[in-house]
Design a protein around this motif. Sequence first.
Motif, PDB file in Angstrom:
ATOM      1  N   UNK A  73     -94.538  31.235  70.310  1.00  0.00           N
ATOM      2  CA  UNK A  73     -95.018  29.947  71.109  1.00  0.00           C
ATOM      3  C   UNK A  73     -94.180  29.231  71.807  1.00  0.00           C
ATOM      4  N   UNK A  74     -93.007  29.142  71.387  1.00  0.00           N
ATOM      5  CA  UNK A  74     -91.911  28.360  72.059  1.00  0.00           C
ATOM      6  C   UNK A  74     -91.469  29.384  73.394  1.00  0.00           C
ATOM      7  N   UNK A  75     -91.226  30.741  73.209  1.00  0.00           N
ATOM      8  CA  UNK A  75     -91.067  31.624  74.413  1.00  0.00           C
ATOM      9  C   UNK A  75     -92.338  31.594  75.373  1.00  0.00           C
ATOM     10  N   UNK A  76     -93.556  31.443  74.760  1.00  0.00           N
ATOM     11  CA  UNK A  76     -94.788  31.182  75.675  1.00  0.00           C
ATOM     12  C   UNK A  76     -94.578  30.063  76.544  1.00  0.00           C
ATOM     13  N   UNK A  77     -94.160  28.712  76.111  1.00  0.00           N
ATOM     14  CA  UNK A  77     -94.077  27.653  76.699  1.00  0.00           C
ATOM     15  C   UNK A  77     -92.922  27.787  77.806  1.00  0.00           C
ATOM     16  N   UNK A  78     -91.837  28.500  77.470  1.00  0.00           N
ATOM     17  CA  UNK A  78     -90.861  28.509  78.358  1.00  0.00           C
ATOM     18  C   UNK A  78     -91.299  29.358  79.562  1.00  0.00           C
ATOM     19  N   UNK A  79     -92.107  30.398  79.378  1.00  0.00           N
ATOM     20  CA  UNK A  79     -92.593  31.177  80.560  1.00  0.00           C
ATOM     21  C   UNK A  79     -93.510  30.463  81.275  1.00  0.00           C
ATOM     22  N   UNK A  80     -94.609  29.813  80.674  1.00  0.00           N
ATOM     23  CA  UNK A  80     -95.426  29.014  81.627  1.00  0.00           C
ATOM     24  C   UNK A  80     -94.823  27.955  82.215  1.00  0.00           C
ATOM     25  N   UNK A  81     -93.822  27.155  81.499  1.00  0.00           N
ATOM     26  CA  UNK A  81     -93.428  26.071  82.419  1.00  0.00           C
ATOM     27  C   UNK A  81     -92.025  26.416  83.397  1.00  0.00           C
ATOM     28  N   UNK A  82     -91.487  27.261  82.892  1.00  0.00           N
ATOM     29  CA  UNK A  82     -90.283  27.550  84.020  1.00  0.00           C
ATOM     30  C   UNK A  82     -90.356  29.051  84.427  1.00  0.00           C
ATOM     31  N   UNK A  83     -91.375  29.707  84.071  1.00  0.00           N
ATOM     32  CA  UNK A  83     -91.335  31.350  84.806  1.00  0.00           C
ATOM     33  C   UNK A  83     -90.018  31.919  84.279  1.00  0.00           C
ATOM     34  N   UNK A  84     -89.640  31.748  82.897  1.00  0.00           N
ATOM     35  CA  UNK A  84     -88.486  32.503  82.511  1.00  0.00           C
ATOM     36  C   UNK A  84     -88.826  33.242  81.210  1.00  0.00           C
ATOM     37  N   UNK A  85     -88.641  34.588  81.091  1.00  0.00           N
ATOM     38  CA  UNK A  85     -88.968  35.293  80.204  1.00  0.00           C
ATOM     39  C   UNK A  85     -88.114  35.269  78.993  1.00  0.00           C
ATOM     40  N   UNK A  86     -88.216  34.726  77.911  1.00  0.00           N
ATOM     41  CA  UNK A  86     -87.378  34.894  76.932  1.00  0.00           C
ATOM     42  C   UNK A  86     -87.655  35.842  75.798  1.00  0.00           C
ATOM     43  N   UNK A  87     -86.891  36.567  75.200  1.00  0.00           N
ATOM     44  CA  UNK A  87     -87.070  37.427  73.927  1.00  0.00           C
ATOM     45  C   UNK A  87     -86.991  36.434  72.762  1.00  0.00           C
ATOM     46  N   UNK A  88     -88.482  36.223  72.207  1.00  0.00           N
ATOM     47  CA  UNK A  88     -88.314  35.200  71.106  1.00  0.00           C
ATOM     48  C   UNK A  88     -87.598  35.870  69.702  1.00  0.00           C
ATOM     49  N   UNK A  89     -87.488  37.035  69.760  1.00  0.00           N
ATOM     50  CA  UNK A  89     -86.330  37.520  68.619  1.00  0.00           C
ATOM     51  C   UNK A  89     -84.789  37.420  68.637  1.00  0.00           C
ATOM     52  N   UNK A  90     -84.415  36.998  70.046  1.00  0.00           N
ATOM     53  CA  UNK A  90     -83.122  36.985  70.070  1.00  0.00           C
ATOM     54  C   UNK A  90     -82.597  35.878  71.288  1.00  0.00           C
ATOM     55  N   UNK A  91     -83.722  35.240  71.696  1.00  0.00           N
ATOM     56  CA  UNK A  91     -82.964  33.921  72.736  1.00  0.00           C
ATOM     57  C   UNK A  91     -83.742  32.785  72.374  1.00  0.00           C
ATOM     58  N   UNK A  92     -84.307  32.733  71.216  1.00  0.00           N
ATOM     59  CA  UNK A  92     -84.852  31.264  70.672  1.00  0.00           C
ATOM     60  C   UNK A  92     -84.596  31.082  69.297  1.00  0.00           C
ATOM     61  N   UNK A  93     -84.405  29.765  69.015  1.00  0.00           N
ATOM     62  CA  UNK A  93     -84.449  29.444  67.733  1.00  0.00           C
ATOM     63  C   UNK A  93     -85.030  27.847  67.450  1.00  0.00           C
ATOM     64  N   UNK A  94     -85.859  27.914  66.374  1.00  0.00           N
ATOM     65  CA  UNK A  94     -86.570  26.689  66.194  1.00  0.00           C
ATOM     66  C   UNK A  94     -85.600  25.614  65.596  1.00  0.00           C
ATOM     67  N   UNK A  95     -85.712  24.485  65.561  1.00  0.00           N
ATOM     68  CA  UNK A  95     -84.929  23.539  65.266  1.00  0.00           C
ATOM     69  C   UNK A  95     -85.437  22.360  64.271  1.00  0.00           C
ATOM     70  N   UNK A  96     -84.830  21.960  63.465  1.00  0.00           N
ATOM     71  CA  UNK A  96     -85.551  20.938  62.443  1.00  0.00           C
ATOM     72  C   UNK A  96     -85.205  19.437  63.241  1.00  0.00           C
ATOM     73  N   UNK A  97     -85.674  19.214  64.213  1.00  0.00           N
ATOM     74  CA  UNK A  97     -85.366  18.165  65.331  1.00  0.00           C
ATOM     75  C   UNK A  97     -84.196  18.520  66.259  1.00  0.00           C
ATOM     76  N   UNK A  98     -84.525  17.931  67.371  1.00  0.00           N
ATOM     77  CA  UNK A  98     -83.488  18.633  68.608  1.00  0.00           C
ATOM     78  C   UNK A  98     -82.136  18.054  68.132  1.00  0.00           C
TER      79      UNK A  98
END
Length: 394
Positions: A73-98
């Motif tokens: 879902x995070x990678x999808x947001x970045x793709x929609x918002x910034x047109x940047x394709x991220x690999x959700x397995x290697x380029x994204x990490x969820x945080x417990x508060x930013x």
Amino acid sequence: MVFPERFSNLPAHAWPRLRNLLDVSEGGGPAIHMTIGEPKHAFPAWVMDVIAENAVGFNSYPPNEGSPELRGAIAGFVQRRYDVALDPDTQVMALNGTREGLYNAVMALCPEAKNGQRPAILMPNPFYQVYMIAALGVAADPIMVPATLETAHLPDFAGLPEDVLNRTTAAYICSPANPQGAVATRDYWRDLIALAEKYDFKIFADECYSEIYRDTPPVGALQVAQEMGADLNRVVIFHSLSKRSNLPGLRSGFVASGAENIREIRQLRNFAGAPLPLPLQAAAAAVWNDEAHVIENRAMYVEKYKAADRILGHIPGYASPEAGFFLWLPVENDEAAAVKLWRETGVRVLPGGYLAQDWNGTNPGQKYIRAAMVAPQAETEHGITLIRDCLYPQ
């Protein structure tokens, strides 16, 4: 036992300072809280249903990096918002508060020395205080760069001496800016990325206010890095559901960058992290996937911008915020103005100097107060009107 002294001489945090300033006297009316940036608009009602439907997840340890659904879902947001394709397995990490990510990025990614010298970490002044604490946490020098009217309320990192840039390991930048609401342009990002490439440091882009704007979506740091063909490991972005979706208590954010950076941040999280519980991860995934509530939320802030312009537009030095939800209002003395407002009207605002540090003999926040426009429309307009009548009588 000998303890390190890096945190022992810190100035008091903004909120205890504010209580000590204001709570010694009675307010001049019913309290109107415009200090903390805690959104008060309703979050999507279905969030509670998602948590309940996934409550069995409280019986399991959650994955450190975020569930596949949340990272997708995070990678999808970045793709929609910034047109940047991220690999959700290697380029994204969820945080417990930013805030967790903004602190730990320094721990994970910044070396203990650079060019044989003590490292420097750059940050705007005024600034979010975790930037300074992160620098001190790795025994680096926090270099506070004025973000003032003269620099369009964004720091001029390129104007720093070369000896500082040569030992810089990272630069924090908040766009849209807290507290000023300034937005980094595409050219600003290009110049900063080019500077980071020249002096080999990373950019930590705090973009938590990115979805609260008037008409034009603020450009993103990773977006510009991709357009330039820069290594995505040069830029680390941080986002949150607190402002975008009125969910500060959900404690859901994310960090995204090149795979090398995310690998190092995840490794630190494996030993020292506290991931979000699975039911909350399920809710966060649903919220990142939905834009309808974000559009509705943004429209409410646009009405508040209009009200602020109408009520305060005549004030010399008033700057209508480009984005975010703070007013950064000029005053002669920040603490005196905050006390006067409280005693005469009941409105509580934050002295601007509490968000900044003295640097080269001056504090760039002391001639401002910050007022948060997070309450419902009528309360916000009432508070702004009281500020006008008390501090800027016609």
